[in-house]
Design a protein around this motif. Structure first.
Motif, short mmCIF file in Angstrom:
data_model
loop_
_atom_site.label_atom_id
_atom_site.label_comp_id
_atom_site.label_asym_id
_atom_site.label_seq_id
_atom_site.Cartn_x
_atom_site.Cartn_y
_atom_site.Cartn_z
N CYS A 309 0.88 -1.10 0.20
CA CYS A 309 -0.18 0.09 0.03
C CYS A 309 1.07 1.21 -0.13
CB CYS A 309 -1.07 0.12 1.20
SG CYS A 309 -2.37 -1.28 1.05
N ARG A 313 1.14 4.17 -2.73
CA ARG A 313 0.99 5.39 -2.50
C ARG A 313 2.00 6.34 -3.14
NH1 ARG A 313 2.50 9.47 0.31
NH2 ARG A 313 4.06 8.46 1.42
N LYS A 318 -3.92 3.89 -6.93
CA LYS A 318 -4.92 3.95 -6.31
C LYS A 318 -5.60 2.46 -5.75
CE LYS A 318 -5.06 8.50 -6.32
NZ LYS A 318 -4.38 9.44 -4.96
N GLN A 319 -5.21 1.27 -6.16
CA GLN A 319 -5.87 0.34 -6.25
C GLN A 319 -4.78 -0.85 -6.04
OE1 GLN A 319 -9.58 -0.55 -8.27
NE2 GLN A 319 -8.53 -1.62 -9.61
N MET A 415 -2.57 -1.72 6.03
CA MET A 415 -3.25 -0.65 5.46
C MET A 415 -3.12 0.68 6.15
SD MET A 415 -6.98 -2.34 4.78
CE MET A 415 -7.84 -0.82 4.55
N LYS A 418 -6.86 6.88 5.25
CA LYS A 418 -7.29 7.28 4.08
C LYS A 418 -7.18 6.06 2.93
CE LYS A 418 -5.86 12.03 4.81
NZ LYS A 418 -5.25 13.11 4.11
N SER A 419 -7.76 4.85 3.52
CA SER A 419 -7.91 3.55 2.39
C SER A 419 -8.88 3.08 3.08
CB SER A 419 -6.64 2.88 2.56
OG SER A 419 -6.26 2.33 3.81
N ILE A 431 -8.05 -3.05 -2.16
CA ILE A 431 -7.56 -1.92 -1.21
C ILE A 431 -7.64 -0.69 -1.95
CG2 ILE A 431 -6.08 -1.10 0.54
CD1 ILE A 431 -4.96 -3.86 0.66
N TYR A 432 -8.43 0.19 -1.66
CA TYR A 432 -8.63 1.45 -2.33
C TYR A 432 -7.92 2.69 -1.58
CZ TYR A 432 -12.00 -1.42 -4.94
OH TYR A 432 -12.59 -2.32 -5.44
N LEU A 433 -6.83 3.35 -2.18
CA LEU A 433 -6.18 4.51 -1.57
C LEU A 433 -6.82 5.64 -1.84
CD1 LEU A 433 -2.51 3.23 -2.22
CD2 LEU A 433 -4.02 2.44 -0.36
N ARG A 434 -6.95 6.61 -0.83
CA ARG A 434 -7.79 7.71 -1.48
C ARG A 434 -6.83 8.88 -1.25
NH1 ARG A 434 -11.97 6.65 3.71
NH2 ARG A 434 -13.50 5.12 2.33
#
Length: 434
Positions: A309, A313, A318-319, A415, A418-419, A431-434
């Motif tokens: 993750c 970043r 983002k994924q 993680m 902001k995910s 896993i989605y990273l904002r």
């Protein structure tokens, strides 16, 4: 009666077993022993694994072995012969077939005439990436694997390139392998920065935290100090990890020479590893028109999901997807190599852990929550009371927010804030990273 295929990845620091039946049910084991120890101990470990699975060796139709181990190629052939003799004596009826780097399967005598071709068969990792890339429907993929002694990064930009020839060609310009892994020793470079060395702890002493005589700190020790790893759940709890020994080793060999705290030294190690791998991925993507942020990242290996993750970043990705069996991806890939060579065997479109709890009918939102522990995420070294989840307890379509740590038997997912994560119907963790 089910038909079974069995694959083994003989690694430098761990050996992985994967048993698959026709329905795609996987039985998986990672053990801290390699062919360096003895073929007898390896044969015994295989026997114990089959006993756990309640499978007789006579019903296994194929045995595929990959040599991801540092030794002369002719010695590897000799070890394979010795292992095969011991397995036959234990009731095995199928011969060993060795995987080559170009996706062929050779009997031991065939391999003896081109022994170098069986060493470090990266094709397993490529096929695993292709399989899951097709399953999740992602066109641009970064495939990342961090194991005990090495790391592997590859790009997959066209899912339509499914032939073995296309994958073989990608070994030349879309793959990077380097000596970096969970058991790599930590040193200090000329810039007074902690770095991972090419030398690594072997299964005997192991990292300092194994309490087996290892004195020098490794990436595993740093990850343990930062709270990423569960001291009571490493390899199913087979090796209790000693945090105090990890701290002692980092203090002596890293923190004291750098005049820093143990936690700061561990964080600098972790950040350095992530930056180094991110730079390797940037080099690969620079030759393609798609920018790094247009990719999704598939994370494999015991240490890959720990750092994936943050690597994503750094790249603007983002994924991140952590598939089923992420901790044994090379061994799983060898079964996919087998399918490429055996037209009578169709790989199922989905794989699942045999006997693995799939909580379809459970109630309550926090069934997967195991507890909390202090985890260091930020450079200011303020610990976070982080929730810890059992991957097996997460239902399909469940979501959870970071910061969080998700633990499985062979790998751990870290993680950040902001995910958020979602488990899909194939039991892949998104896993989605904002």
């Amino acid at each position: 009666m089910s038909r079974y295929r069995f694959s083994i990845d003989l690694g430098e620091t761990f050996t992985d077993f994967v048993l698959m039946d026709d329905a795609g049910r996987l039985s998986i084991k990672k053990i801290p022993t390699t062919i360096h120890d003895s073929t007898q101990s390896l044969a015994e470990a295989i026997g114990f694994f089959l006993q756990e699975c309640q499978i007789e060796p006579a019903v296994i139709e194929a045995l595929v072995v990959g040599m991801s181990v540092q030794m002369p190629a002719n010695m590897a052939i000799g070890c394979a012969r010795d292992l095969e003799r011991q397995l036959v004596a234990a009731g095995w009826t199928t011969p060993i077939r060795l995987v080559t780097n170009h996706g062929r399967l050779l009997l031991i005598e065939e391999a003896s005439t081109e022994a170098e071709s069986i060493m470090f068969p990266r094709i397993g990792g490529l096929l695993t990436g292709r399989y899951f890339g097709n399953q999740i429907g992602q066109k641009n993929l970064v495939v990342l694997r961090i194991g005990g002694a090495s790391a592997f990064v590859s790009l997959q930009t066209e899912l339509s390139d499914t032939s073995m020839d296309a994958l073989d060609q990608s070994l030349e310009n879309q793959v990077k392998s380097f000596a970096l892994g969970g058991n790599s020793y930590i040193g200090i470079d000329e810039n007074k920065e902690p770095v991972l060395l090419s030398e690594h702890a072997t299964p005997g002493p192991g990292p300092a935290c194994f309490d087996r005589g290892g004195e020098y700190p490794t990436l595993t020790d740093a990850d343990l100090v930062l709270g990423y790893l569960n001291k009571d759940y490493f390899l199913y709890g087979a090796i209790p990890l000693k945090v105090e020994l990890a701290k002692k080793a980092i203090l002596k060999y890293v923190a004291t020479p750098l005049n820093s705290t143990v936690e700061e030294a561990a964080m600098r190690v972790s950040n350095g590893v992530e930056e180094s791998i991110a730079n390797q991925i940037r080099e690969l993507t620079s030759a393609h028109s798609a920018p790094p942020e247009s990719y999704s990242l598939l994370a494999f290996g015991g240490a890959g999901p720990v750092h994936a993750c943050e690597i994503a970043r750094l790249l603007g990705i983002k994924q991140v997807v952590v598939p089923v069996g992420a901790g044994v991806s090379s061994a799983l890939g060898y079964l996919l190599v087998l399918a490429e060579n055996d037209p009578e065997w169709q790989i199922p479109t989905a794989m699942q852990r045999a006997g693995y709890y799939n909580p379809t009918h459970r109630t309550g939102d926090f069934h997967a929550l195991k507890g909390y522990r202090s985890v260091y995420y930020e450079k200011d070294l303020t610990p976070c009371g982080c929730p810890i989840y059992d991957r097996a307890g997460i239902r399909s379509e469940d979501t959870l927010s970071g910061p969080a740590i998700i633990e499985g038997p062979e790998s751990t997912v870290v993680m950040r804030e902001k995910s958020y994560a979602r488990m899909d119907t194939f039991r892949n963790l998104w896993i989605y990273l904002r």
